[in-house]
Enzyme design. Structure first.
Site, PDB file in Angstrom:
ATOM      1  N   ALA A  83       0.800   5.199  -2.111  1.00 32.20           N
ATOM      2  CA  ALA A  83       0.620   5.523  -3.528  1.00 32.20           C
ATOM      3  C   ALA A  83       1.793   5.111  -4.434  1.00 32.20           C
ATOM      4  O   ALA A  83       1.591   4.386  -5.423  1.00 32.20           O
ATOM      5  CB  ALA A  83       0.311   7.017  -3.655  1.00 32.20           C
ATOM      6  N   ASN A 124      -5.479  12.423   0.725  1.00 29.77           N
ATOM      7  CA  ASN A 124      -4.577  11.588   1.531  1.00 29.77           C
ATOM      8  C   ASN A 124      -5.430  10.830   2.551  1.00 29.77           C
ATOM      9  O   ASN A 124      -6.648  11.052   2.652  1.00 29.77           O
ATOM     10  CB  ASN A 124      -3.496  12.434   2.214  1.00 29.77           C
ATOM     11  CG  ASN A 124      -2.380  11.575   2.795  1.00 29.77           C
ATOM     12  OD1 ASN A 124      -1.826  10.720   2.098  1.00 29.77           O
ATOM     13  ND2 ASN A 124      -2.035  11.780   4.049  1.00 29.77           N
ATOM     14  N   ARG A 174       0.851  -1.190   0.000  1.00 30.86           N
ATOM     15  CA  ARG A 174       0.000   0.000   0.000  1.00 30.86           C
ATOM     16  C   ARG A 174       0.885   1.238   0.000  1.00 30.86           C
ATOM     17  O   ARG A 174       2.100   1.140   0.112  1.00 30.86           O
ATOM     18  CB  ARG A 174      -1.051  -0.002   1.126  1.00 30.86           C
ATOM     19  CG  ARG A 174      -0.715  -0.698   2.378  1.00 30.86           C
ATOM     20  CD  ARG A 174       0.402  -0.096   3.162  1.00 30.86           C
ATOM     21  NE  ARG A 174       0.219   1.326   3.329  1.00 30.86           N
ATOM     22  CZ  ARG A 174       1.174   2.198   3.547  1.00 30.86           C
ATOM     23  NH1 ARG A 174       2.453   1.806   3.614  1.00 30.86           N
ATOM     24  NH2 ARG A 174       0.930   3.471   3.690  1.00 30.86           N
ATOM     25  N   ARG A 233      -7.663  -0.136  -6.682  1.00 30.24           N
ATOM     26  CA  ARG A 233      -7.807   0.993  -5.742  1.00 30.24           C
ATOM     27  C   ARG A 233      -7.890   2.283  -6.563  1.00 30.24           C
ATOM     28  O   ARG A 233      -7.009   2.550  -7.385  1.00 30.24           O
ATOM     29  CB  ARG A 233      -6.618   1.062  -4.755  1.00 30.24           C
ATOM     30  CG  ARG A 233      -6.504  -0.168  -3.868  1.00 30.24           C
ATOM     31  CD  ARG A 233      -5.569   0.080  -2.694  1.00 30.24           C
ATOM     32  NE  ARG A 233      -6.182   0.919  -1.672  1.00 30.24           N
ATOM     33  CZ  ARG A 233      -5.504   1.477  -0.676  1.00 30.24           C
ATOM     34  NH1 ARG A 233      -4.197   1.300  -0.566  1.00 30.24           N
ATOM     35  NH2 ARG A 233      -6.114   2.223   0.224  1.00 30.24           N
ATOM     36  N   ASP A 241      -2.058  10.903  -2.004  1.00 29.36           N
ATOM     37  CA  ASP A 241      -2.424   9.873  -2.977  1.00 29.36           C
ATOM     38  C   ASP A 241      -2.710  10.472  -4.345  1.00 29.36           C
ATOM     39  O   ASP A 241      -2.583   9.806  -5.368  1.00 29.36           O
ATOM     40  CB  ASP A 241      -3.621   9.070  -2.483  1.00 29.36           C
ATOM     41  CG  ASP A 241      -3.168   8.149  -1.365  1.00 29.36           C
ATOM     42  OD1 ASP A 241      -3.065   8.619  -0.222  1.00 29.36           O
ATOM     43  OD2 ASP A 241      -2.841   6.989  -1.668  1.00 29.36           O
TER      44      ASP A 241
END
Ligand code: MRU
Length: 338
Positions: free
Chosen positions: A48, A241, A46, A86, A231
């Site tokens: 970004a 974020n 995980r 995602r 992100d």
């Protein structure tokens, strides 16, 4: 041991399974497209930049499985599957689209090798970006600073020394006596499980707090500055974020302490004009219920949004590998990208 969340060696992709941290440091092999997609969706990997790099290697794994049946269309399909895992971090779709752009006009037989080369350069580019963010961000950290961070934007989230944590590592390396306050980061605890663990691993003084303690520490002047990752950064400088970031930015503004966002250029999405257009991931209710041991059959109604938007006027500066963008806005980001 040097911490590397993503390793690509002997044509094999290995990641640290971050759902097991901090109790177990274990690498797992991702051998097909489905396992790469599952690892991203389930937060085994995980952050970004890290999911962007992993998705790039996922494209190579998919290409190798297709072998002689490889075509641009098949790679578009693999890319769609990766992109659907995602939605918020733009680094993921950036990697996939970059690969597709570079292979579009190639003969099928040359695609696999080319994807491998691109993957290596995406990984290396992120490593270098983190280093530069560290150098630029360190200039903003005073001696003896007390720094608050949220979620995990460190080594575990990138291909290098992190984004938000890069200036922290650099400040520590240059001898500054800093202390980091780590927000727990509910619901899945990236702060408690990952940030605290990786800072501690590198002997950086840190203190764990619950998310709802942050504002009162800021009010008591126990925090000098806040640094978080992002992100996605919209064209006007608004950022997405981890949920909870917005509240920190509001508290920072009210109490007049700097609020910094650190990110590589791959996190900037000039096609999205403002934060309200950034797609926000809604995650499973179980992430909240299981923390409290609440049985699913009690039928709690849950809202579990993974990210929030912080408007650009609450951001003191965005620390990028190129430069520090004070009071970010569209013109300043446009100049940076060009
Ligand atoms: O849900 P996660 O753990 O992927 O969320 C990560 C964050 O919000 C990070 O702050 C962001 O991706 C920046 S990582 C350098």
């Amino acid at each position: 041991m040097k911490l590397e969340p993503i390793k690509f060696e002997n044509d094999e992709l290995k990641i640290i399974d971050q759902t097991l941290l901090p109790n177990e440091l274990k690498y797992i092999n991702l051998t097909d497209l489905d396992s790469v997609c599952d690892a991203i969706r389930s937060l085994k990997i995980r952050g970004a930049p890290a999911i962007g790099i992993t998705a790039a290697y996922g494209m190579y794994i998919a290409a190798k499985k297709l072998d002689t049946k490889i075509s641009y269309e098949q790679m578009v399909k693999a890319g769609q599957k990766l992109k659907s895992t995602r939605p918020t971090a733009v680094n993921l779709s950036w990697s996939v689209d970059e690969i597709l752009r570079q292979i579009k006009s190639l003969k099928s037989a040359t695609m696999i090798d080319r994807i491998k080369t691109i993957d290596g350069s995406i990984h290396e580019q992120d490593y270098n970006a983190c280093k530069k963010i560290g150098e630029h961000g360190n200039q903003l950290i005073p001696e003896r600073a007390k720094i608050l961070t949220h979620c995990n934007a460190g080594i575990l989230a990138t291909g290098g020394i992190g984004t938000a944590l890069a200036p922290v590592y650099k400040a520590y390396e240059t001898g500054k006596k800093i202390e980091v306050f780590v927000d727990e980061t509910r619901p899945v605890g990236q702060g408690a499980r990952l940030t605290y663990w990786e800072l501690n691993y590198h002997h950086i003084p840190c203190t764990l707090i619950t998310d709802n303690m942050a504002a009162s520490l800021i009010a008591k002047k126990d925090i000098d500055l806040i640094i978080v990752g992002a992100d996605r950064i919209a064209a006007n400088g608004d950022i997405a974020n981890k949920i909870g970031t917005y509240g920190l930015a509001v508290a920072a503004k009210y109490h007049k302490i700097p609020f910094y966002v650190a990110a590589p250029l791959t996190t900037i999405d000039m096609s999205i004009q403002s934060g309200d257009k950034i797609p926000i991931e809604i995650r499973d209710a179980q992430e909240i219920l299981s923390f409290w041991n609440i049985r699913q059959n009690l039928n709690y109604k849950v809202y579990n949004t993974a990210f929030d938007i912080t408007p650009h006027n609450l951001i003191t500066a965005i620390i990028t590998p190129v430069s520090v963008i004070n009071n970010p806005n569209k013109k300043r980001l446009q100049n940076l990208i060009n």
